[in-house]
Write a protein that holds these residues in place. Structure first.
Motif, PDB file in Angstrom:
ATOM      1  N   CYS A  90       0.837  -1.194   0.000  1.00  0.00           N
ATOM      2  CA  CYS A  90       0.000   0.000   0.000  1.00  0.00           C
ATOM      3  C   CYS A  90       0.877   1.251   0.000  1.00  0.00           C
ATOM      4  CB  CYS A  90      -0.918   0.003   1.215  1.00  0.00           C
ATOM      5  SG  CYS A  90      -1.894   1.522   1.373  1.00  0.00           S
ATOM      6  N   PRO A  91       0.715   2.155  -0.974  1.00  0.00           N
ATOM      7  CA  PRO A  91       1.525   3.382  -1.018  1.00  0.00           C
ATOM      8  C   PRO A  91       1.216   4.320   0.146  1.00  0.00           C
ATOM      9  CG  PRO A  91       0.412   2.977  -3.122  1.00  0.00           C
ATOM     10  CD  PRO A  91      -0.207   2.060  -2.111  1.00  0.00           C
ATOM     11  N   GLU A  92       0.061   4.145   0.779  1.00  0.00           N
ATOM     12  CA  GLU A  92      -0.357   5.062   1.838  1.00  0.00           C
ATOM     13  C   GLU A  92       0.194   4.662   3.203  1.00  0.00           C
ATOM     14  OE1 GLU A  92      -2.375   8.404   3.378  1.00  0.00           O
ATOM     15  OE2 GLU A  92      -1.919   7.806   1.317  1.00  0.00           O
ATOM     16  N   CYS A  93       0.011   3.370   3.574  1.00  0.00           N
ATOM     17  CA  CYS A  93       0.428   2.944   4.918  1.00  0.00           C
ATOM     18  C   CYS A  93       1.554   1.924   4.917  1.00  0.00           C
ATOM     19  CB  CYS A  93      -0.763   2.385   5.702  1.00  0.00           C
ATOM     20  SG  CYS A  93      -1.380   0.800   5.073  1.00  0.00           S
ATOM     21  N   GLY A  94       1.929   1.407   3.736  1.00  0.00           N
ATOM     22  CA  GLY A  94       3.046   0.470   3.643  1.00  0.00           C
ATOM     23  C   GLY A  94       2.695  -0.981   3.898  1.00  0.00           C
ATOM     24  N   ALA A  95       1.410  -1.284   4.156  1.00  0.00           N
ATOM     25  CA  ALA A  95       1.007  -2.660   4.434  1.00  0.00           C
ATOM     26  C   ALA A  95       1.139  -3.530   3.185  1.00  0.00           C
ATOM     27  CB  ALA A  95      -0.434  -2.691   4.935  1.00  0.00           C
ATOM     28  N   LYS A  96       1.525  -4.798   3.387  1.00  0.00           N
ATOM     29  CA  LYS A  96       1.681  -5.715   2.270  1.00  0.00           C
ATOM     30  C   LYS A  96       0.317  -6.157   1.754  1.00  0.00           C
ATOM     31  CE  LYS A  96       3.950 -10.060   0.974  1.00  0.00           C
ATOM     32  NZ  LYS A  96       4.772 -11.199   1.443  1.00  0.00           N
ATOM     33  N   LYS A  97       0.180  -6.258   0.426  1.00  0.00           N
ATOM     34  CA  LYS A  97      -1.059  -6.730  -0.189  1.00  0.00           C
ATOM     35  C   LYS A  97      -1.106  -8.252  -0.071  1.00  0.00           C
ATOM     36  CE  LYS A  97      -3.604  -6.598  -4.588  1.00  0.00           C
ATOM     37  NZ  LYS A  97      -3.585  -6.100  -5.980  1.00  0.00           N
ATOM     38  N   ILE A  98      -2.086  -8.764   0.633  1.00  0.00           N
ATOM     39  CA  ILE A  98      -2.228 -10.194   0.849  1.00  0.00           C
ATOM     40  C   ILE A  98      -3.172 -10.768  -0.197  1.00  0.00           C
ATOM     41  CG2 ILE A  98      -2.854 -11.999   2.501  1.00  0.00           C
ATOM     42  CD1 ILE A  98      -0.457 -10.303   3.339  1.00  0.00           C
ATOM     43  N   THR A  99      -2.681 -11.715  -0.991  1.00  0.00           N
ATOM     44  CA  THR A  99      -3.496 -12.289  -2.073  1.00  0.00           C
ATOM     45  C   THR A  99      -3.768 -13.774  -1.876  1.00  0.00           C
ATOM     46  OG1 THR A  99      -1.499 -12.709  -3.374  1.00  0.00           O
ATOM     47  CG2 THR A  99      -2.629 -10.613  -3.743  1.00  0.00           C
ATOM     48  N   LYS A 100      -3.140 -14.382  -0.854  1.00  0.00           N
ATOM     49  CA  LYS A 100      -3.333 -15.814  -0.619  1.00  0.00           C
ATOM     50  C   LYS A 100      -3.940 -16.063   0.754  1.00  0.00           C
ATOM     51  CE  LYS A 100       0.555 -17.289  -3.515  1.00  0.00           C
ATOM     52  NZ  LYS A 100       1.840 -18.037  -3.550  1.00  0.00           N
ATOM     53  N   ARG A 101      -4.712 -17.140   0.854  1.00  0.00           N
ATOM     54  CA  ARG A 101      -5.278 -17.528   2.141  1.00  0.00           C
ATOM     55  C   ARG A 101      -4.161 -18.048   3.042  1.00  0.00           C
ATOM     56  NH1 ARG A 101     -10.830 -20.823   1.445  1.00  0.00           N
ATOM     57  NH2 ARG A 101     -10.801 -20.351   3.667  1.00  0.00           N
ATOM     58  N   ILE A 102      -4.437 -18.058   4.346  1.00  0.00           N
ATOM     59  CA  ILE A 102      -3.432 -18.524   5.300  1.00  0.00           C
ATOM     60  C   ILE A 102      -3.283 -20.039   5.190  1.00  0.00           C
ATOM     61  CG2 ILE A 102      -2.879 -18.804   7.747  1.00  0.00           C
ATOM     62  CD1 ILE A 102      -4.187 -16.142   8.278  1.00  0.00           C
ATOM     63  N   THR A 103      -2.045 -20.476   4.976  1.00  0.00           N
ATOM     64  CA  THR A 103      -1.707 -21.895   5.015  1.00  0.00           C
ATOM     65  C   THR A 103      -0.505 -22.048   5.934  1.00  0.00           C
ATOM     66  OG1 THR A 103      -0.165 -21.754   3.161  1.00  0.00           O
ATOM     67  CG2 THR A 103      -2.490 -22.210   2.633  1.00  0.00           C
ATOM     68  N   PHE A 104      -0.213 -23.293   6.304  1.00  0.00           N
ATOM     69  CA  PHE A 104       0.939 -23.515   7.179  1.00  0.00           C
ATOM     70  C   PHE A 104       2.218 -23.035   6.514  1.00  0.00           C
ATOM     71  CE2 PHE A 104       4.423 -26.138   8.836  1.00  0.00           C
ATOM     72  CZ  PHE A 104       4.320 -25.839  10.185  1.00  0.00           C
ATOM     73  N   LYS A 105       2.320 -23.248   5.211  1.00  0.00           N
ATOM     74  CA  LYS A 105       3.525 -22.868   4.470  1.00  0.00           C
ATOM     75  C   LYS A 105       3.744 -21.362   4.476  1.00  0.00           C
ATOM     76  CE  LYS A 105       5.755 -23.244  -0.053  1.00  0.00           C
ATOM     77  NZ  LYS A 105       5.638 -23.762  -1.445  1.00  0.00           N
ATOM     78  N   ASN A 106       2.690 -20.572   4.105  1.00  0.00           N
ATOM     79  CA  ASN A 106       2.921 -19.126   4.058  1.00  0.00           C
ATOM     80  C   ASN A 106       2.950 -18.504   5.450  1.00  0.00           C
ATOM     81  OD1 ASN A 106       0.167 -18.515   4.741  1.00  0.00           O
ATOM     82  ND2 ASN A 106      -0.403 -18.824   2.588  1.00  0.00           N
ATOM     83  N   LEU A 107       2.372 -19.204   6.449  1.00  0.00           N
ATOM     84  CA  LEU A 107       2.452 -18.709   7.826  1.00  0.00           C
ATOM     85  C   LEU A 107       3.883 -18.833   8.346  1.00  0.00           C
ATOM     86  CD1 LEU A 107       0.493 -17.546   9.964  1.00  0.00           C
ATOM     87  CD2 LEU A 107       0.363 -19.848  10.932  1.00  0.00           C
ATOM     88  N   THR A 108       4.524 -19.994   8.091  1.00  0.00           N
ATOM     89  CA  THR A 108       5.917 -20.181   8.514  1.00  0.00           C
ATOM     90  C   THR A 108       6.844 -19.261   7.719  1.00  0.00           C
ATOM     91  OG1 THR A 108       6.085 -22.060   6.990  1.00  0.00           O
ATOM     92  CG2 THR A 108       5.617 -22.552   9.300  1.00  0.00           C
ATOM     93  N   GLN A 109       6.491 -19.012   6.451  1.00  0.00           N
ATOM     94  CA  GLN A 109       7.293 -18.103   5.633  1.00  0.00           C
ATOM     95  C   GLN A 109       7.245 -16.682   6.187  1.00  0.00           C
ATOM     96  OE1 GLN A 109       9.269 -18.806   2.889  1.00  0.00           O
ATOM     97  NE2 GLN A 109       9.923 -16.671   3.134  1.00  0.00           N
ATOM     98  N   GLU A 110       6.050 -16.260   6.604  1.00  0.00           N
ATOM     99  CA  GLU A 110       5.905 -14.920   7.172  1.00  0.00           C
ATOM    100  C   GLU A 110       6.662 -14.800   8.488  1.00  0.00           C
ATOM    101  OE1 GLU A 110       2.458 -11.691   8.420  1.00  0.00           O
ATOM    102  OE2 GLU A 110       1.974 -13.383   7.106  1.00  0.00           O
ATOM    103  N   PHE A 111       6.591 -15.864   9.310  1.00  0.00           N
ATOM    104  CA  PHE A 111       7.346 -15.868  10.569  1.00  0.00           C
ATOM    105  C   PHE A 111       8.839 -15.738  10.291  1.00  0.00           C
ATOM    106  CE2 PHE A 111       9.859 -18.172  13.713  1.00  0.00           C
ATOM    107  CZ  PHE A 111       9.467 -17.549  14.885  1.00  0.00           C
ATOM    108  N   SER A 112       9.316 -16.511   9.309  1.00  0.00           N
ATOM    109  CA  SER A 112      10.734 -16.471   8.952  1.00  0.00           C
ATOM    110  C   SER A 112      11.141 -15.085   8.458  1.00  0.00           C
ATOM    111  CB  SER A 112      11.016 -17.522   7.877  1.00  0.00           C
ATOM    112  OG  SER A 112      12.347 -17.447   7.448  1.00  0.00           O
ATOM    113  N   ASP A 113      10.290 -14.485   7.629  1.00  0.00           N
ATOM    114  CA  ASP A 113      10.597 -13.156   7.091  1.00  0.00           C
ATOM    115  C   ASP A 113      10.653 -12.103   8.180  1.00  0.00           C
ATOM    116  OD1 ASP A 113      10.731 -14.176   4.566  1.00  0.00           O
ATOM    117  OD2 ASP A 113       8.691 -13.607   3.989  1.00  0.00           O
TER     118      ASP A 113
END
Length: 264
Positions: free
Chosen positions: A24-47
């Motif tokens: 988001c150019p206004e607040c900097g939040a990441k655009k989320i396009t995928k539902r929560i899965t174990f894989k992307n949850l662990t990826q977000e934690f790692s990031d």
């Protein structure tokens, strides 16, 4: 099941239109396009927490190597590169609380191996219980006092006002609290020597705060040593005044009668 969310045209956080943006150019939040899965949850934690480029590790490392960049940057409006001072303080309180939780389980054994008498052990237990119970309140009270003393010490410098000294000590106090927790917990649990830990805590805290102020004010080691000595003088005077006031209140309320016997 479809792993994608419905198309997002507006930021979920601030409502800004984000059709062609990953963030988001206004607040900097990441655009989320995928539902929560174990894989992307662990990826977000790692990031967020394991990636060397994340803001926590960057802030933690740079408060050692480049404290002026972190603190002066925040004071002058830098907000994205490092964790803001209040979030960093909250993290330090969380780590300190975890430190206390673990330490409580072993304090009796540590006191038994450190103290030379039952009376000394009992007094130390009472002091540690009070310290543990009011840890957060103590932190909230300590930082404004440090900021006030620091401002008095640097009264002949106009670079930072009292509120900015509060920011300086919020960062410095939070950082050194975390560092000391990481260093002293293994020592207490293995060596079980309380005096050794105290000898580490106090000089480390003083040296780090002096180091931060030296960097912020671009002082020579001679000048920062003189400023540190002045800091000690002012702090000692305030401590004596505080002790007299507390003792007077305790005597007046009967908690500490003059004859030495307690009403409790």
């Amino acid at each position: 099941m479809d792993s994608k969310l419905s198309n997002l045209n507006y930021c979920k956080n601030c409502g800004f239109e984000i059709n062609n943006f990953a963030f988001c150019p206004e607040c900097g939040a990441k655009k989320i396009t995928k539902r929560i899965t174990f894989k992307n949850l662990t990826q977000e934690f790692s990031d967020r927490f394991l990636n060397l480029d994340n803001s926590f590790i960057r802030t933690f490392v740079h408060l050692f190597t480049k404290p002026k960049d972190v603190i002066d940057g925040f004071i002058n409006g830098l907000r994205k590169r490092y964790i803001n001072v209040f979030s960093y303080f909250a993290i330090s309180l969380t780590i300190a609380s975890l430190y206390t939780f673990i330490l409580k389980k072993y304090m009796e054994d540590i006191f038994a191996k450190t103290m030379v008498s039952e009376e000394q052990m009992e007094v130390s237990k009472i002091a540690s219980d009070i310290s543990f119970e009011y840890q957060s309140i103590t932190s909230f009270l300590t930082i404004p006092i440090l900021a006030l003393i620091s401002r008095l010490v640097f009264l002949n410098y106009k670079k930072y006002n009292l509120t900015e000294h509060l920011v300086i000590h919020l960062y410095a106090y939070s950082h050194i609290t975390m560092v000391i927790s990481f260093i002293t917990l293994p020592i207490l649990l293995t060596v079980e020597n309380l005096y050794l830990v105290l000898w580490i805590q106090f000089p480390t805290s003083i040296f780090y705060i002096a180091y931060v102020l030296k960097k912020l004010y671009d002082l020579s080691w001679k000048k920062i040593i003189l400023k540190t000595l002045l800091f000690f003088v002012i702090m000692s005077i305030l401590f004596v005044i505080f002790s007299i006031v507390v003792a007077f209140i305790m005597i007046q309320t009967g908690v500490m009668p003059i004859d030495g016997t307690s009403s409790i």
